[in-house]
Design a protein around this motif. Sequence first.
Motif, mmCIF file in Angstrom:
data_model
loop_
_atom_site.group_PDB
_atom_site.id
_atom_site.type_symbol
_atom_site.label_atom_id
_atom_site.label_comp_id
_atom_site.label_asym_id
_atom_site.label_seq_id
_atom_site.Cartn_x
_atom_site.Cartn_y
_atom_site.Cartn_z
ATOM 1 N N ALA A 18 9.292 -1.358 -2.815
ATOM 2 C CA ALA A 18 8.984 -0.300 -1.843
ATOM 3 C C ALA A 18 7.499 0.058 -1.931
ATOM 4 O O ALA A 18 6.823 0.207 -0.906
ATOM 5 C CB ALA A 18 9.855 0.922 -2.106
ATOM 6 N N GLY A 19 6.998 0.163 -3.159
ATOM 7 C CA GLY A 19 5.579 0.473 -3.354
ATOM 8 C C GLY A 19 4.683 -0.601 -2.759
ATOM 9 O O GLY A 19 3.644 -0.312 -2.160
ATOM 10 N N ARG A 20 5.121 -1.845 -2.906
ATOM 11 C CA ARG A 20 4.338 -2.959 -2.372
ATOM 12 C C ARG A 20 4.250 -2.867 -0.847
ATOM 13 O O ARG A 20 3.205 -3.138 -0.249
ATOM 14 C CB ARG A 20 5.002 -4.281 -2.787
ATOM 15 C CG ARG A 20 4.152 -5.497 -2.512
ATOM 16 C CD ARG A 20 4.817 -6.771 -2.991
ATOM 17 N NE ARG A 20 6.122 -6.974 -2.353
ATOM 18 C CZ ARG A 20 6.903 -8.020 -2.564
ATOM 19 N NH1 ARG A 20 6.518 -8.959 -3.403
ATOM 20 N NH2 ARG A 20 8.068 -8.134 -1.963
ATOM 21 N N THR A 21 5.361 -2.468 -0.205
ATOM 22 C CA THR A 21 5.372 -2.335 1.251
ATOM 23 C C THR A 21 4.416 -1.228 1.694
ATOM 24 O O THR A 21 3.657 -1.381 2.653
ATOM 25 C CB THR A 21 6.799 -1.996 1.735
ATOM 26 O OG1 THR A 21 7.685 -2.948 1.182
ATOM 27 C CG2 THR A 21 6.895 -2.033 3.236
ATOM 28 N N VAL A 22 4.461 -0.102 0.993
ATOM 29 C CA VAL A 22 3.600 1.028 1.332
ATOM 30 C C VAL A 22 2.140 0.634 1.164
ATOM 31 O O VAL A 22 1.288 0.935 2.015
ATOM 32 C CB VAL A 22 3.949 2.246 0.441
ATOM 33 C CG1 VAL A 22 2.896 3.335 0.566
ATOM 34 C CG2 VAL A 22 5.323 2.787 0.810
ATOM 35 N N SER A 23 1.872 -0.074 0.070
ATOM 36 C CA SER A 23 0.514 -0.508 -0.202
ATOM 37 C C SER A 23 0.006 -1.437 0.905
ATOM 38 O O SER A 23 -1.116 -1.290 1.398
ATOM 39 C CB SER A 23 0.497 -1.189 -1.576
ATOM 40 O OG SER A 23 -0.661 -1.917 -1.748
ATOM 41 N N GLY A 24 0.870 -2.364 1.334
ATOM 42 C CA GLY A 24 0.500 -3.290 2.410
ATOM 43 C C GLY A 24 0.201 -2.538 3.692
ATOM 44 O O GLY A 24 -0.737 -2.857 4.433
ATOM 45 N N SER A 25 0.981 -1.484 3.951
ATOM 46 C CA SER A 25 0.817 -0.693 5.159
ATOM 47 C C SER A 25 -0.521 0.052 5.132
ATOM 48 O O SER A 25 -1.238 0.096 6.134
ATOM 49 C CB SER A 25 1.977 0.294 5.247
ATOM 50 O OG SER A 25 2.166 0.706 6.559
ATOM 51 N N LEU A 26 -0.861 0.616 3.965
ATOM 52 C CA LEU A 26 -2.130 1.342 3.836
ATOM 53 C C LEU A 26 -3.312 0.387 3.999
ATOM 54 O O LEU A 26 -4.321 0.726 4.626
ATOM 55 C CB LEU A 26 -2.204 2.044 2.471
ATOM 56 C CG LEU A 26 -1.401 3.343 2.341
ATOM 57 C CD1 LEU A 26 -1.335 3.788 0.895
ATOM 58 C CD2 LEU A 26 -1.988 4.445 3.217
ATOM 59 N N GLN A 27 -3.157 -0.815 3.452
ATOM 60 C CA GLN A 27 -4.242 -1.793 3.588
ATOM 61 C C GLN A 27 -4.456 -2.154 5.064
ATOM 62 O O GLN A 27 -5.577 -2.278 5.517
ATOM 63 C CB GLN A 27 -3.946 -3.031 2.737
ATOM 64 C CG GLN A 27 -4.318 -2.805 1.279
ATOM 65 C CD GLN A 27 -3.643 -3.762 0.320
ATOM 66 O OE1 GLN A 27 -2.717 -4.482 0.694
ATOM 67 N NE2 GLN A 27 -4.091 -3.755 -0.919
ATOM 68 N N LYS A 28 -3.338 -2.253 5.807
ATOM 69 C CA LYS A 28 -3.444 -2.555 7.245
ATOM 70 C C LYS A 28 -4.115 -1.409 7.996
ATOM 71 O O LYS A 28 -4.702 -1.599 9.050
ATOM 72 C CB LYS A 28 -2.058 -2.830 7.829
ATOM 73 C CG LYS A 28 -1.595 -4.251 7.582
ATOM 74 C CD LYS A 28 -0.276 -4.540 8.274
ATOM 75 C CE LYS A 28 0.401 -5.733 7.624
ATOM 76 N NZ LYS A 28 1.847 -5.542 7.477
ATOM 77 N N LEU A 34 -7.603 -0.350 -1.726
ATOM 78 C CA LEU A 34 -6.303 -0.168 -2.370
ATOM 79 C C LEU A 34 -5.825 -1.469 -3.009
ATOM 80 O O LEU A 34 -5.794 -2.512 -2.368
ATOM 81 C CB LEU A 34 -5.276 0.295 -1.331
ATOM 82 C CG LEU A 34 -3.964 0.803 -1.904
ATOM 83 C CD1 LEU A 34 -4.143 2.176 -2.539
ATOM 84 C CD2 LEU A 34 -2.908 0.878 -0.816
ATOM 85 N N LYS A 35 -5.462 -1.383 -4.272
ATOM 86 C CA LYS A 35 -5.014 -2.589 -4.966
ATOM 87 C C LYS A 35 -3.514 -2.543 -5.268
ATOM 88 O O LYS A 35 -2.944 -3.490 -5.781
ATOM 89 C CB LYS A 35 -5.800 -2.764 -6.279
ATOM 90 C CG LYS A 35 -7.273 -3.072 -6.048
ATOM 91 C CD LYS A 35 -7.463 -4.460 -5.396
ATOM 92 C CE LYS A 35 -8.879 -4.666 -4.919
ATOM 93 N NZ LYS A 35 -9.063 -4.348 -3.490
ATOM 94 N N GLY A 36 -2.868 -1.435 -4.965
ATOM 95 C CA GLY A 36 -1.429 -1.354 -5.204
ATOM 96 C C GLY A 36 -0.952 0.082 -5.141
ATOM 97 O O GLY A 36 -1.762 1.014 -5.205
ATOM 98 N N ALA A 37 0.354 0.246 -4.957
ATOM 99 C CA ALA A 37 0.944 1.585 -4.961
ATOM 100 C C ALA A 37 2.313 1.476 -5.606
ATOM 101 O O ALA A 37 3.023 0.485 -5.405
ATOM 102 C CB ALA A 37 1.072 2.105 -3.530
ATOM 103 N N ARG A 38 2.647 2.455 -6.396
ATOM 104 C CA ARG A 38 3.977 2.465 -7.010
ATOM 105 C C ARG A 38 4.629 3.802 -6.715
ATOM 106 O O ARG A 38 3.978 4.840 -6.747
ATOM 107 C CB ARG A 38 3.889 2.217 -8.521
ATOM 108 C CG ARG A 38 3.396 0.790 -8.827
ATOM 109 C CD ARG A 38 3.362 0.505 -10.290
ATOM 110 N NE ARG A 38 4.676 0.334 -10.902
ATOM 111 C CZ ARG A 38 5.401 -0.783 -10.822
ATOM 112 N NH1 ARG A 38 4.972 -1.808 -10.135
ATOM 113 N NH2 ARG A 38 6.567 -0.876 -11.434
ATOM 114 N N ILE A 39 5.913 3.742 -6.410
ATOM 115 C CA ILE A 39 6.631 4.947 -6.007
ATOM 116 C C ILE A 39 7.569 5.391 -7.122
ATOM 117 O O ILE A 39 8.306 4.582 -7.679
ATOM 118 C CB ILE A 39 7.427 4.685 -4.709
ATOM 119 C CG1 ILE A 39 6.457 4.301 -3.585
ATOM 120 C CG2 ILE A 39 8.263 5.903 -4.329
ATOM 121 C CD1 ILE A 39 7.134 3.896 -2.301
#
Lengths: 81, 229
Positions: A18-28, A34-39
């Motif tokens: 889930a964190g990876r998806t959010v991180s990808g969205s923020l990068q877009k 941003l190098k990653g996000a963890r929830i």
Amino acid sequence: MLTVRVYVTLKPSLLDSAGRTVSGSLQKLGYTELKGARIGKLIELEVDSYDEARVREMCDKLLANPVIEDYRIEAPETVTA
Amino acid sequence: MKVAVLKFPGSNCDQDALFSLRDDLGVGAEYVWHEEHSLAGFDAVFVPGGFSYGDYLRCGAMASRAPVMDAVKKFAAEGRPVIGACNGFQILCEAGLLPGALLLNAAQRFICRDVFLKAENHASMWTQGVDKVLRIPIAHGEGRYVIDAETLKKIEGSGQIAFRYVTAEGQRSAEANPNGSTDDIAGVLNEGGNVLGLMPHPERATKELLGSTDGFAILNGLRLVVANL
């Protein structure tokens, strides 16, 4: 009434999809730094009195699964609304 | 023989399990509500799939602390058969009856399709009848099996890996693993081999009409076991 905060996070070694998806969205959205996000989860417990040992027990018995998660307790005196 | 099909608030494969066991497999089966404290009179336990307690906190977390689970723990400790599919697998892991845990699928999506399974253990009551690649459906959002490296080594050595996701030809490959499970693991056993948890639904594969009868290869274990008790 006192508020105790419990932060439950996925162990760093585990993929947080889930964190990876959010991180990808923020990068877009252009946040290329941003190098990653963890929830994780924030659980606020309302208690009459604070006993760290008992809150730790709640974490061990139900709130966190030691196989996949770590937790951190924030005592009431340090919780600011 | 009589199988206890547990019911938690939010179970939704309990009927599938009951009908499959009773009508297709031909064994006795009855629902047991999660607030029950006893499994007296039952020969086996089926922990069904669904979304117990709305999957709140963690899948299976609240259900694993229900009163009936204390009875299931005692039952399992006596070496009697317990099977959990999908949410049932998550509940058994959360209850500490099986090693590891289940997390959100690597591809984030809920996946509902058939998978192919290969038995990795041929000695347990649940896997001894599996002599071919099985085609069985999955339907889950949180089926990525995770386990730490040390415990993985241990369960591999003790034959506790019951099933792995494979291709139709029985080969392991990244494409055959639907959810990113560690080491392609689809199902595991406890040390005694009497408790099985798996993400696929054998109870949904016991009728030609539903596309596969491969679920019998696993559920037949119930009959063999009880005959030997």
